[in-house]
Design a protein around this motif. Structure first.
Motif, PDB file in Angstrom:
ATOM      1  N   UNK A  75      -9.468  19.447  -6.767  1.00 41.18           N
ATOM      2  CA  UNK A  75     -10.091  19.342  -8.074  1.00 41.18           C
ATOM      3  C   UNK A  75      -9.041  19.285  -9.178  1.00 41.18           C
ATOM      4  N   UNK A  76      -7.995  20.098  -9.040  1.00 40.57           N
ATOM      5  CA  UNK A  76      -6.916  20.070 -10.029  1.00 40.57           C
ATOM      6  C   UNK A  76      -6.237  18.700 -10.040  1.00 40.57           C
ATOM      7  N   UNK A  77      -6.038  18.138  -8.844  1.00 41.73           N
ATOM      8  CA  UNK A  77      -5.423  16.818  -8.756  1.00 41.73           C
ATOM      9  C   UNK A  77      -6.313  15.757  -9.387  1.00 41.73           C
ATOM     10  N   UNK A  78      -7.605  15.824  -9.098  1.00 41.95           N
ATOM     11  CA  UNK A  78      -8.547  14.860  -9.649  1.00 41.95           C
ATOM     12  C   UNK A  78      -8.553  14.920 -11.175  1.00 41.95           C
ATOM     13  N   UNK A 120       0.872  -1.182   0.000  1.00 42.37           N
ATOM     14  CA  UNK A 120       0.000   0.000   0.000  1.00 42.37           C
ATOM     15  C   UNK A 120       0.902   1.224   0.000  1.00 42.37           C
ATOM     16  N   UNK A 121       0.722   2.097  -0.981  1.00 42.57           N
ATOM     17  CA  UNK A 121       1.573   3.283  -1.125  1.00 42.57           C
ATOM     18  C   UNK A 121       0.727   4.538  -0.948  1.00 42.57           C
ATOM     19  N   UNK A 122       1.166   5.405  -0.037  1.00 43.93           N
ATOM     20  CA  UNK A 122       0.470   6.655   0.237  1.00 43.93           C
ATOM     21  C   UNK A 122       1.226   7.832  -0.375  1.00 43.93           C
ATOM     22  N   UNK A 155      -2.921   5.329  -2.928  1.00 43.37           N
ATOM     23  CA  UNK A 155      -3.877   6.322  -2.420  1.00 43.37           C
ATOM     24  C   UNK A 155      -3.258   7.706  -2.532  1.00 43.37           C
ATOM     25  N   UNK A 156      -3.913   8.593  -3.251  1.00 42.98           N
ATOM     26  CA  UNK A 156      -3.507   9.999  -3.314  1.00 42.98           C
ATOM     27  C   UNK A 156      -4.309  10.772  -2.262  1.00 42.98           C
ATOM     28  N   UNK A 160      -2.027  12.863 -19.161  1.00 42.37           N
ATOM     29  CA  UNK A 160      -1.112  12.950 -18.014  1.00 42.37           C
ATOM     30  C   UNK A 160      -0.435  11.622 -17.736  1.00 42.37           C
ATOM     31  N   UNK A 161      -1.102  10.519 -18.038  1.00 42.21           N
ATOM     32  CA  UNK A 161      -0.557   9.170 -17.854  1.00 42.21           C
ATOM     33  C   UNK A 161      -0.171   8.895 -16.397  1.00 42.21           C
ATOM     34  N   UNK A 162      -0.939   9.459 -15.472  1.00 51.33           N
ATOM     35  CA  UNK A 162      -0.776   9.157 -14.052  1.00 51.33           C
ATOM     36  C   UNK A 162      -2.161   8.873 -13.473  1.00 51.33           C
ATOM     37  N   UNK A 163      -2.192   8.103 -12.402  1.00 41.30           N
ATOM     38  CA  UNK A 163      -3.467   7.791 -11.768  1.00 41.30           C
ATOM     39  C   UNK A 163      -3.188   7.224 -10.385  1.00 41.30           C
ATOM     40  N   UNK A 164      -4.244   6.882  -9.697  1.00 43.01           N
ATOM     41  CA  UNK A 164      -4.170   6.180  -8.418  1.00 43.01           C
ATOM     42  C   UNK A 164      -5.472   5.429  -8.265  1.00 43.01           C
ATOM     43  N   UNK A 165      -5.491   4.480  -7.367  1.00 44.27           N
ATOM     44  CA  UNK A 165      -6.738   3.750  -7.142  1.00 44.27           C
ATOM     45  C   UNK A 165      -7.764   4.626  -6.434  1.00 44.27           C
ATOM     46  N   UNK A 166      -7.270   5.453  -5.482  1.00 48.60           N
ATOM     47  CA  UNK A 166      -8.165   6.297  -4.700  1.00 48.60           C
ATOM     48  C   UNK A 166      -7.577   7.690  -4.531  1.00 48.60           C
ATOM     49  N   UNK A 167      -8.467   8.659  -4.329  1.00 54.66           N
ATOM     50  CA  UNK A 167      -8.065   9.992  -3.904  1.00 54.66           C
ATOM     51  C   UNK A 167      -8.937  10.345  -2.699  1.00 54.66           C
TER      52      UNK A 167
END
Length: 246
Positions: A33-36, A22-24, A89-90, A44-51
């Motif tokens: 909102x900008x991050x989302x 698990x990486x935080x 998780x972001x 952008x080719x970046x993501x996370x499972x959760x924010x």
């Protein structure tokens, strides 16, 4: 715990490893909102499972069985494809970027409570061990600083999330080794850091890589003092954490 699945990221592919970590992260952007929007932007080719937002709202952007693109180049406990082996998780927080590196914004209680609740469910689903709950800076110490020295790792540990050991209130911070030193004692702490999970060679030389790893270690396990040198307190902390490993 309510999880919103309205927003979905296209930035994922198939895993090649079982989930074990698990990486935080912190988002490091001016607003949630900008991050989302960035995490859901195909370019952008970046993501996370959760924010997780400041008010405790949680959005799932990628299904857990898929490989989200959150970790980048790094290594933890011998695994280099962290994206394949982890849930990411972001956490919405400006970190060292906003407002500035010297004024780190706090993580609100509502947000941390949500991170704890979410993390517990993830750990239960995937049987992730305490030593595999890490920050982005742990797996990529030369590139990353998140979730930062202001992240309350001890609070998560008190809730049963992550590896932790209690230490003296007034630690002995006498400096033992600094960059450029070569000594058997440097080898001992390098070995301990490698056992915890850091990607570090046991050379006995306090080189640039060792300084980056020491800084990441201090940012996680001694956030009040992160000079990147090896002192007596860090030697004791590394030893205490190693003794908690199987």
């Amino acid at each position: 715990m309510k999880i919103d699945r309205t927003d979905q990221s296209p930035n994922f592919n198939e895993r090649s490893l079982p989930i074990s970590q698990l990486v935080l992260h912190y988002t490091g952007m001016e607003t949630g909102q900008a991050a989302l929007e960035r995490l859901c932007d195909a370019d952008a080719k970046v993501s996370a499972h959760y924010i997780v937002f400041e008010d405790g709202r949680i959005s799932q952007l990628v299904e857990e069985e898929k490989r989200a693109w959150h970790a980048g180049v790094g290594n933890w406990r011998g695994i280099s494809d962290i994206n394949s082996s982890s849930i990411g998780i972001e956490i919405v927080n400006g970190g060292h970027n906003f407002p500035n590196a010297d004024d780190l914004p706090p993580y609100p209680d509502e947000q941390i409570n949500a991170v704890i609740a979410l993390s517990k469910t993830i750990l239960e689903r995937h049987e992730i061990q305490a030593w595999n709950v890490i920050g982005h800076s742990d797996l990529a110490p030369e590139r990353k600083e998140d979730p930062g020295e202001h992240f309350p790792w001890s609070s998560l540990a008190a809730a049963g999330i992550g590896l932790w050991a209690e230490f003296e209130a007034h630690p002995d911070t006498r400096i033992l080794f600094e960059p450029g030193d070569r000594d058997r004692g440097v080898s001992i702490i390098q070995q301990g850091l490698a056992q915890i999970g850091y990607d570090i060679a046991v050379t006995g030389q306090f080189d640039e890589r060792t300084k980056f790893v020491m800084t990441a270690f201090q940012r996680h396990w001694r956030p009040s003092n992160i000079p990147g040198v090896i002192d007596m307190d860090c030697l004791q902390r590394v030893g205490a954490l190693v003794r908690l490993l199987p």
